[in-house]
Design a protein around this motif. Structure first.
Motif, PDB file in Angstrom:
ATOM      1  N   VAL A   1     -13.904  -2.430 -10.739  1.00 18.71           N
ATOM      2  CA  VAL A   1     -13.168  -2.506  -9.482  1.00 18.71           C
ATOM      3  C   VAL A   1     -13.939  -3.295  -8.431  1.00 18.71           C
TER       4      VAL A   1
ATOM      5  N   LEU B   1      -5.379  -1.440  -4.803  1.00 19.03           N
ATOM      6  CA  LEU B   1      -6.503  -2.364  -4.683  1.00 19.03           C
ATOM      7  C   LEU B   1      -6.018  -3.769  -4.360  1.00 19.03           C
ATOM      8  N   ASN B   2      -4.974  -4.205  -5.031  1.00 18.32           N
ATOM      9  CA  ASN B   2      -4.423  -5.534  -4.755  1.00 18.32           C
ATOM     10  C   ASN B   2      -4.009  -5.663  -3.299  1.00 18.32           C
TER      11      ASN B   2
ATOM     12  N   CYS C   1       0.838  -1.204   0.000  1.00 20.69           N
ATOM     13  CA  CYS C   1       0.000   0.000   0.000  1.00 20.69           C
ATOM     14  C   CYS C   1       0.872   1.253   0.000  1.00 20.69           C
TER      15      CYS C   1
ATOM     16  N   SER D   1      -6.893  -5.779  -0.872  1.00 20.25           N
ATOM     17  CA  SER D   1      -7.567  -7.078  -0.950  1.00 20.25           C
ATOM     18  C   SER D   1      -6.875  -8.097  -0.057  1.00 20.25           C
TER      19      SER D   1
ATOM     20  N   SER E   1     -12.214  -6.535  -6.775  1.00 23.94           N
ATOM     21  CA  SER E   1     -11.945  -6.560  -5.333  1.00 23.94           C
ATOM     22  C   SER E   1     -12.385  -7.886  -4.728  1.00 23.94           C
TER      23      SER E   1
END
Length: 519
Positions: A325, A275-276, A193, A279, A329
């Motif tokens: 998205v 996003l990865n 992140c 998750s 997700s």
């Protein structure tokens, strides 16, 4: 569903201070779990450090566009460059699964982990040069050569290191996998992140240097473990085709491939990287709740929860195309969730069925990589067609249907005792492990609570109420209540009837024939 609700209700009472009579007499389950987690992590901090670095490496190399961006080909086509290391990894896992006995002496060399890390670092360095000197293209033979050799180093090294992780966790057991895996996944996700807010070259440089501290952490983590025992574990075991396990891994990889292929045009957008990583965070928290607090078994964690989440993700990709998205997700959360459970399952099978860790890890991971290749190649080709929206919708719908049907067909309580077809319990499982497997089976079939399951496990071993009371740190009256509830749910009236039932169930699962493979 009712049992799950009861478990969450009990957990809620412990959180908000509403104590039942049994909770007054018992040490709160939530506090016990957290204490075991803390104790496990504190005992092996080097293991956590190395595993967090490994998760970061895998996420950057195979599950996000941070280090392997899409490559522009002739006539405007895009090529997912992660195909290179994934293909190399698949071939490496195949070779490890077939030849692990003949090359086992190499794994014992002191320089082996250092050599694997050097291979990973060299491959990452060549790919770094390819990206920054040639713009991640195949415009010249030199660029294509750098990509190929770099992909080989990354894919080959990663596969060899994962096999070693399987050996370590096969020795430590599935609880250590879940505890360290969940915390390491959280740490890795937060790190990625942070990288998503920095220039891309920062992450690329870190990807090159990660193998060095990773190797150092791994060496420190395994120091003190019986290396010889780990290397020789399961070498003489009878090995059998793990059909359900391989199909599960193939579908697992297929779902990820469809996701990555459909997102090929998004490139290395920082929002995608973020996003990865997020998750991974959601998947780790969800796994902690379902596997550790609610204490579901591997069978239901994979098919009821993990496959359902991934199927929902693919369905949302098909239905909510203007906002991909949302589906992406769900899909990533499901993939990360199942991926970590598969690690724990490999550890369980290695330890309880006395199987070689590299064999157990290599075959399903090879199928996972093959599934990712097939799904990624198909989806990336369809998304670049003139009517891409239509084909992606059809593909995602088909994948959703296949995953739900596969989960329905493969959700069998026999998985708990036959190891997904990997080993015959009569030959490979110790008596204590056989009892544990049958207890898990009876727990699922009859909806026992976690505390009732613990009590059942001790009753099945012939323990009396006083011993169980001292072992579980609860009053004898509480144990008496649990025993009454267990007998009522199982339709029996005494401990002798319970022992007879367990003996019959153990004998039943030992009659399941399986086909030898690479014995």
């Amino acid at each position: 569903m009712g049992d799950t609700a009861d478990r969450f209700s009990a957990w809620g009472r412990s959180v908000f201070g509403m104590k039942s009579n049994s909770l007054i007499n018992e040490q709160p389950e939530r506090a016990r779990v957290v204490h075991r987690l803390y104790r496990s992590i504190a005992a092996r901090p080097a293991l956590l450090f190395a595993l967090a670095l490994y998760w970061t490496w895998v996420n950057m190399a195979f599950q996000s566009p941070l280090f392997f961006p899409s490559v522009s080909l002739a006539q405007g086509w895009l090529f997912p460059s992660w195909v290179g290391p994934v293909a190399v990894s698949a071939v490496t896992y195949l070779m490890l699964g077939m030849c692990f006995k003949r090359i086992n002496a190499v794994f014992a060399k002191r320089w082996y982990i250092g050599g694997v890390a050097a291979c990973m670092a060299l491959g990452a360095l060549l790919c770094f040069v390819w990206i920054n000197s040639y713009g991640a293209s195949f415009a010249t033979p030199a660029a294509f050569f750098l990509y190929c050799v770099g992909s080989f180093g990354v894919g080959f090294g990663t596969a060899c290191l994962l096999a070693e992780w399987g050996r370590v966790f096969g020795f430590l057991g599935p609880q250590e996998v879940l505890f360290h895996g969940i915390v390491a996944m959280l740490g890795s996700a937060l790190f990625v992140c942070a990288l998503s807010f920095l220039p891309g070259i920062v992450g690329q440089l870190l990807f090159v240097v990660i193998p060095l501290p990773l190797a150092m952490g791994f060496y420190r983590a395994v120091r003190g473990l019986p290396r010889k025992t780990m290397l020789e574990h399961g070498l003489d075991a009878e090995l059998n085709v793990p059909y359900k396990f391989l199909v599960t891994a193939l579908l697992h990889g297929l779902a990820l491939g469809v996701l990555l292929g459909s997102a090929i045009s998004q490139g290395n957008d920082q929002g995608v990287v973020l996003l990865n990583a997020l998750s991974f965070v959601v998947a780790a928290i969800l796994l902690f709740l379902t596997a550790v607090f609610v204490r579901m078994d591997f069978n239901h964690l994979i098919y009821q929860v993990g496959f359902s989440i991934m199927a929902t993700g693919t369905l949302l990709i098909a239905v909510v195309q203007p906002l991909p998205v949302i589906g992406e997700s769900f899909q990533l959360v499901g993939f990360c969730y199942v991926h970590l459970i598969m690690w724990g399952l490999c550890s369980y099978l290695t330890k309880n069925f006395s199987l070689p860790a590299i064999w157990v890890v290599s075959w399903p991971t090879c199928c996972l990589m093959l599934g990712q290749l097939v799904g990624g190649a198909s989806a990336s080709s369809l998304v670049q067609q003139p009517d891409s929206a239509y084909w992606i919708q059809i593909t995602a719908t088909v994948v959703c249907f296949v995953m739900l049907m596969a989960a329905l067909l493969m959700l069998s309580n026999r998985n708990l005792t036959t190891g997904w077809g990997i080993a015959r319990p009569a030959n490979a499982v110790s008596p204590d492990s056989a009892i544990e497997s049958v207890v898990s089976l009876l727990t699922v079939e009859n909806g026992l609570t976690p505390r009732e399951s613990e009590t059942l496990a001790l009753l099945a071993r012939g323990r009396n109420r006083k011993f169980i009371s001292e072992e579980l740190v609860v009053s004898e009256e509480t144990i008496k209540s649990h025993v009454y509830s267990i007998y009522r749910k199982l339709g029996i009236h005494s401990q002798q009837e319970l022992l007879d039932l367990v003996e019959v169930r153990i004998g039943a699962v030992r009659e399941d024939p399986v086909k030898p493979m690479f014995a």
